[in-house]
Design a protein around this motif. Structure first.
Motif, PDB file in Angstrom:
ATOM      1  N   LEU A  43      57.778  67.825  83.702  1.00  0.00           N
ATOM      2  CA  LEU A  43      58.400  67.533  84.997  1.00  0.00           C
ATOM      3  C   LEU A  43      59.619  66.625  84.815  1.00  0.00           C
ATOM      4  O   LEU A  43      60.644  66.809  85.484  1.00  0.00           O
ATOM      5  N   ILE A  44      59.520  65.685  83.904  1.00  0.00           N
ATOM      6  CA  ILE A  44      60.664  64.807  83.617  1.00  0.00           C
ATOM      7  C   ILE A  44      61.810  65.625  83.039  1.00  0.00           C
ATOM      8  O   ILE A  44      62.970  65.451  83.418  1.00  0.00           O
ATOM      9  N   VAL A  45      61.496  66.544  82.120  1.00  0.00           N
ATOM     10  CA  VAL A  45      62.527  67.392  81.507  1.00  0.00           C
ATOM     11  C   VAL A  45      63.216  68.229  82.569  1.00  0.00           C
ATOM     12  O   VAL A  45      64.457  68.307  82.602  1.00  0.00           O
ATOM     13  N   ILE A  46      62.456  68.838  83.454  1.00  0.00           N
ATOM     14  CA  ILE A  46      63.041  69.685  84.506  1.00  0.00           C
ATOM     15  C   ILE A  46      63.948  68.857  85.404  1.00  0.00           C
ATOM     16  O   ILE A  46      65.055  69.276  85.754  1.00  0.00           O
ATOM     17  N   ARG A  47      63.500  67.671  85.779  1.00  0.00           N
ATOM     18  CA  ARG A  47      64.315  66.818  86.641  1.00  0.00           C
ATOM     19  C   ARG A  47      65.636  66.464  85.949  1.00  0.00           C
ATOM     20  O   ARG A  47      66.703  66.520  86.550  1.00  0.00           O
ATOM     21  N   LYS A  48      65.572  66.155  84.662  1.00  0.00           N
ATOM     22  CA  LYS A  48      66.780  65.784  83.925  1.00  0.00           C
ATOM     23  C   LYS A  48      67.690  66.980  83.683  1.00  0.00           C
ATOM     24  O   LYS A  48      68.911  66.838  83.663  1.00  0.00           O
ATOM     25  N   ILE A  49      67.112  68.165  83.508  1.00  0.00           N
ATOM     26  CA  ILE A  49      67.927  69.370  83.334  1.00  0.00           C
ATOM     27  C   ILE A  49      68.800  69.588  84.555  1.00  0.00           C
ATOM     28  O   ILE A  49      69.973  69.925  84.443  1.00  0.00           O
ATOM     29  N   TYR A  50      68.248  69.370  85.721  1.00  0.00           N
ATOM     30  CA  TYR A  50      68.999  69.563  86.957  1.00  0.00           C
ATOM     31  C   TYR A  50      69.880  68.360  87.296  1.00  0.00           C
ATOM     32  O   TYR A  50      70.580  68.373  88.298  1.00  0.00           O
ATOM     33  N   GLY A  51      69.828  67.322  86.491  1.00  0.00           N
ATOM     34  CA  GLY A  51      70.699  66.166  86.676  1.00  0.00           C
ATOM     35  C   GLY A  51      70.358  65.338  87.899  1.00  0.00           C
ATOM     36  O   GLY A  51      71.253  64.762  88.532  1.00  0.00           O
ATOM     37  N   LEU A  52      69.090  65.250  88.229  1.00  0.00           N
ATOM     38  CA  LEU A  52      68.665  64.490  89.399  1.00  0.00           C
ATOM     39  C   LEU A  52      68.052  63.163  88.973  1.00  0.00           C
ATOM     40  O   LEU A  52      67.367  63.096  87.955  1.00  0.00           O
ATOM     41  N   ASN A  53      68.296  62.135  89.782  1.00  0.00           N
ATOM     42  CA  ASN A  53      67.555  60.908  89.548  1.00  0.00           C
ATOM     43  C   ASN A  53      66.235  61.004  90.318  1.00  0.00           C
ATOM     44  O   ASN A  53      65.987  61.973  91.036  1.00  0.00           O
ATOM     45  N   GLN A  54      65.383  60.005  90.170  1.00  0.00           N
ATOM     46  CA  GLN A  54      64.053  60.076  90.771  1.00  0.00           C
ATOM     47  C   GLN A  54      64.112  60.158  92.294  1.00  0.00           C
ATOM     48  O   GLN A  54      63.360  60.910  92.911  1.00  0.00           O
TER      49      GLN A  54
END
Length: 125
Positions: A43-54
């Motif tokens: 889930l962390i990887v997916i969030r970072k792939i899309y360039g989103l912060n928390q």
């Protein structure tokens, strides 16, 4: 913190069971924790792939930003609803979030694919 305490308790229980001959070791809980850790990392990887912060990710998914933070820090395990939301919003099959360990090459491919999609959508406007 709770997850860490739970892990320590289970590790002690497994060690006692391993060293005592009359009680068989139950490692199913340890396997489940490994699956939870893999889901959290994906889930962390997916969030970072899309360039989103928390905070952006939480707003997009309709979750509390504190939940996203606690989940990524390991204080909470991601719920089935959270995994399903990630799957639907980011168009990633659930089995890739649960069963798959992402390599650096795969992360780069997904990032490039996301950049291409962003460029095409901005060119269409």
């Amino acid at each position: 913190m709770k997850a860490k305490r739970t892990f320590i308790k289970m590790a002690r229980k497994a060690a006692r069971a391993y060293y005592s001959a009359d009680i068989p070791a139950d490692v199913s809980d340890l396997r489940w924790m490994a699956v939870q850790r893999r889901i959290r990392n994906n889930l962390i990887v997916i969030r970072k792939i899309y360039g989103l912060n928390q905070k952006q990710c939480a707003n997009l998914l309709g979750l509390n930003p504190k939940y996203i933070n606690a989940m990524e820090k390991g204080r909470y395990y991601p719920s089935l609803r959270c995994v399903w939301l990630f799957s639907q919003m980011f168009h990633v099959p659930i089995y890739l979030l649960v069963d798959h360990e992402w390599s650096e090459e795969e992360i780069d491919i997904w990032k490039n694919l996301g950049i291409d999609i962003k460029n095409k959508s901005s060119a269409d406007k």
